[in-house]
Design a protein around this motif. Structure first.
Motif, short mmCIF file in Angstrom:
data_model
loop_
_atom_site.label_atom_id
_atom_site.label_comp_id
_atom_site.label_asym_id
_atom_site.label_seq_id
_atom_site.Cartn_x
_atom_site.Cartn_y
_atom_site.Cartn_z
N SER A 64 0.84 -1.20 0.00
CA SER A 64 0.00 0.00 0.00
C SER A 64 0.87 1.25 0.00
O SER A 64 0.64 2.19 -0.76
N TYR A 65 1.92 1.22 0.83
CA TYR A 65 2.85 2.37 0.89
C TYR A 65 3.51 2.60 -0.45
O TYR A 65 3.55 3.72 -0.96
N TRP A 66 4.03 1.53 -1.07
CA TRP A 66 4.73 1.68 -2.35
C TRP A 66 3.79 2.19 -3.43
O TRP A 66 4.19 2.99 -4.28
N LEU A 67 2.55 1.71 -3.39
CA LEU A 67 1.62 2.06 -4.47
C LEU A 67 1.00 3.44 -4.27
O LEU A 67 0.73 4.13 -5.25
N ILE A 68 0.78 3.85 -3.01
CA ILE A 68 0.28 5.21 -2.79
C ILE A 68 1.31 6.20 -3.30
O ILE A 68 0.99 7.17 -3.99
N SER A 69 2.58 5.95 -2.97
CA SER A 69 3.62 6.89 -3.41
C SER A 69 4.27 6.39 -4.70
O SER A 69 5.45 6.59 -4.92
N PHE A 70 3.44 5.76 -5.56
CA PHE A 70 4.00 5.25 -6.82
C PHE A 70 4.51 6.40 -7.67
O PHE A 70 5.56 6.30 -8.30
N ASP A 113 -5.74 10.58 2.09
CA ASP A 113 -4.49 10.94 1.40
C ASP A 113 -4.04 9.84 0.46
O ASP A 113 -3.33 10.10 -0.51
N ALA A 114 -4.46 8.60 0.76
CA ALA A 114 -4.05 7.47 -0.07
C ALA A 114 -4.56 7.61 -1.50
O ALA A 114 -4.10 6.90 -2.40
N PRO A 121 5.40 15.56 -4.37
CA PRO A 121 5.63 15.54 -2.91
C PRO A 121 4.41 15.08 -2.14
O PRO A 121 4.54 14.40 -1.13
N THR A 122 3.19 15.43 -2.63
CA THR A 122 1.99 15.03 -1.90
C THR A 122 1.85 13.51 -1.89
O THR A 122 1.44 12.93 -0.88
#
Lengths: 101, 623
Positions: B150-156, B238-239, B161-162
């Protein structure tokens, strides 16, 4: 008339003191070197005197060692002095102070 | 039944293949490999399901190997096949297959195309491990695995920066919940001497009510983090920075339901802890209401859907808290269908408008995107609970049990249902009806319908969203899911005796409320794109809960960090370091005076020292 052994020792002590005084007071490195030799030979004289007084040849053997080491020391020491002189054109001990803290 | 191993194995295989040669395969071959791996997993899940038919009452455990042991503690890697895990793997892999297929079109042209599928396959692997694990440590492995994906894909798209900070936020907020998972596991081991679900089910009756309450509340903390309940739900909004297929798969259909699954899995313990159950039910219904109110005022299409997801997860927790596990799982499955559909439909809209997410800049899209429009309307009617769509039956089941537990919980749930029908109607009317307002986004050219790899999943999910109610009709003999899950939940399942008349009245109320919500949204939003009276700022900002956290926790943390920087670091730590250096400098300064560089003074000191030593030897030591 025989000269008592203690006289030799007194002479040796005088020579040693003279040498030490020379090393400490003279500024010319070569003279300091000569004074150093004087100290070494004062010690040699003591060795020989005791060897004679105590009837022990060991003291005379030690003198040979001192002579050999002194000769080697002179070679190295003079070499250093020549090297310094070539670079700085001086053999005054007080001027050679580049390792000052 | 050992086919369950393949359910887990195929996504892992897909992950490894894509990791090794994904870059060389490139766009779109890497996507097809990833989709194929998940499809194979789905087929295996169907095989497992078929092999289960007929002996639902006996859970089957596939023991693979011992993971680690210490004293009396044994953590095996073993997979559990029972009604609950089969239901989970079926819908998880099924929805995941459709979303993989959709992603082939949606991610086309992305510079890290293959990597997207690497993460997606790893996610499906972790999720299947989580729902089939037979021990708490293995479930925790899956739990953390889905969290990491989930972390990797949210900040894909971490160049934004958001997106990078949204990923971090999700990770950190979930850590709070994970503490509860670990502490709960320790407590279970302390009191039951085992961490396998088989033993937990068998030994739960030996627990005292207080211990059971503590265990349930700790695991509920974990579930509140993962399933975005009050007060830990802010990360899910935010996700939405992640790509839309990720929002559909992870942050709507599967991962966020992991908390609900965990609670259902621990139902034997929940049945003993009535106080904790009440806490879960209240938090669930409060989350549902708060999020639904917030959803009514959002202008970002994905934010509306995200709040809607939080709200629906609240309903599931309401079901869990009132002991209606079957209803909660039923809602989870139907929700996976229609919420994945809503997300993918939103993604289709965003895709055709070059990434625009503001609903004020959309409008009249029904003329350009007929398939997306029709499927979105079907999803809206499903989530609203209009009969006979799936949401009517699943939400109705939850509300019926809530009424049995407490009419107050039911009333809050019904009001939320009205809001649900209304805010989704607002989304549909503003985006697909009214006047076109997308000129400045598209620069003149018309929006286009998405390619067929994207519309096929929409159509399949729409069919599932419409017909999902068939899984568990409230008519004798048609409650397939109920009888399928009955051996798992057994006596933990709460039973509220009700007359047929009361049940019919409750169902009628649900239908009327849903239609009322639809009508209200039609009245308010047909032809309008703004209505300040109905879009309160407090709801647009999500009740200022995030701002509150920012002020109280984030700023306090920053202030403490700044204090540590200016006082502790600069004065204390730096002071100690420079102080030591200063002492060394002082000693050195005194010491360097000795090094005059004059050979003769060295000699004098040497001779002086010699005389002193000699004097000592001759006078003191000679005696």
């Amino acid at each position: 008339m025989t000269i008592p052994g203690s006289w030799y020792l007194v002479v040796a002590a005088l020579l040693f003191g003279l040498g030490a005084f020379g090393v400490l007071t003279r500024r010319n490195v070569i003279v300091m070197f000569m004074s150093l030799e004087l100290m070494l030979n004062a010690v040699n004289l003591t060795f020989v005197s005791y060897a004679r007084m105590l009837n022990d040849v060991g003291g005379q053997v030690d003198v040979f060692f001192v002579l050999v080491v002194a000769a080697a020391e002179v070679v190295v020491g003079l070499g250093i002095i020549v090297a310094i002189f070539r670079q700085r054109a001086t053999v005054t001990a007080d001027d050679i102070s580049s390792l000052k803290g | 039944m050992s086919a369950v191993g393949f359910v887990v194995l195929f996504p892992l295989l897909g992950f490894l293949i894509l990791l090794a040669i994904g870059k060389r395969l490139g766009d779109p071959k890497a996507g097809w490999i990833g989709t194929g791996a998940v499809l194979a997993s789905f087929v295996s899940a169907i095989v497992v399901w078929l092999s289960r038919l007929g002996n639902e009452g006996h859970p089957y455990v596939l023991r693979l190997f011992d993971w680690f042991s210490a004293g009396g503690f044994h953590a095996n890697v073993s997979l559990r096949v029972d009604g609950l895990s089969v239901a989970m793997i079926l819908f998880v892999t099924g929805v995941a297959t459709l979303i993989h297929l959709y992603s082939i079109g949606y991610m086309k042209g992305d510079s890290r195309y293959h990597q997207f599928f690497v993460y997606l396959n790893l996610f499906v692997f972790s999720m299947t491990v989580l729902v089939t694990a037979n021990t708490l440590p293995l479930a925790f492995l899956g739990w953390e695995g889905v969290g990491a994906c989930s972390y990797w894909l949210i900040s894909f798209w971490f160049e934004r920066p958001t997106a990078a900070s949204a990923g971090k936020k999700a990770f950190i907020v979930n850590r709070i919940g994970d503490t509860g998972f670990l502490l709960g596991t320790f407590l279970v081991f302390q009191h039951l001497g085992s961490v396998s679900f088989s033993r937990i089910t068998a030994g739960s009756l030996n627990l005292s009510p207080d211990t059971a309450t503590a265990i349930v509340l700790l695991f509920f903390l974990a579930a509140a983090g993962k399933s975005a309940q009050l007060p830990l739900f802010t990360w899910l909004l935010d996700a939405m920075e992640g790509p839309t297929p990720v929002s559909a798969l992870i942050h709507a259909a599967t991962m966020v339901t992991a908390g609900v699954y965990l609670m259902a899995r621990l139902s034997p313990i929940l049945a003993l802890a009535h106080t904790a159950d009440l806490v879960i039910a209240i938090i669930g219904v409060a989350t549902a209401f708060v999020a639904a109110m917030a959803a009514t005022a959002q202008t970002d299409i994905k934010k509306i859907v995200a709040y809607s997801t939080v709200s629906q997860l609240g309903y599931m927790m309401l079901g869990i808290g009132t002991g209606a596990y079957t209803a909660a799982i039923f809602l989870m499955i139907t929700h996976a269908f229609y919420k994945a559909l809503i997300f993918l439909g939103s993604g289709s809209v965003i895709h055709s408008l070059d990434g625009e997410q503001n609903i004020r800049k959309m409008g009249a899209l029904r003329k350009f995107m007929p398939i997306t429009t029709v499927t979105m309307i079907l999803a809206w009617l499903s989530i609203a609970g209009v009969p006979p769509f799936s949401g009517f039956f699943s939400k109705g089941a939850v509300l019926e049990n809530a009424f049995g537990d407490s009419p107050f919980l039911w009333a809050a749930g019904v009001i939320t249902a009205l809001l649900t029908a209304y805010y989704m109607g607002r989304l549909v009317y503003v985006v697909f009806y009214g006047t076109p307002r997308f000129e400045e986004v598209t620069h003149g050219h018309d929006p286009h319908e998405s390619p067929s790899v994207m519309t096929i999943p929409l159509v399949v999910l729409a069919a599932a969203a419409v017909l999902g109610g068939l899984l568990n009709l409230p008519v004798g003999g048609f409650g397939f899911l109920g009888s399928w899950l009955a051996p798992v939940f057994g006596t933990a399942q709460a039973a509220y005796p009700m007359s047929t008349g009361l049940k019919d009245a409750l169902m009628g109320t649900d239908a009327v409320v849903a239609l009322l919500g639809v009508f209200l949204s039609w009245r308010a939003w047909r032809g309008a794109s703004e209505n300040p009276a109905l879009e309160r700022k407090v709801f647009l900002n999500g009740w200022y809960i995030d701002a509150f956290y920012d002020r109280v926790f984030a700023r306090t943390g920053t202030a403490v960090a700044e204090l540590a920087d200016t006082v502790v670091d600069q004065r204390v730590v730096d002071g100690a370091v420079t102080g030591v250096a200063g002492v060394a400098r002082l000693v050195g300064g005194a010491g360097r005076k000795v090094q005059s560089g004059l050979v003769r003074s060295y000699l004098l000191i040497m001779v002086g020292g010699l005389i002193v030593m000699l004097g000592y030897v001759l006078t003191v030591a000679a005696r």
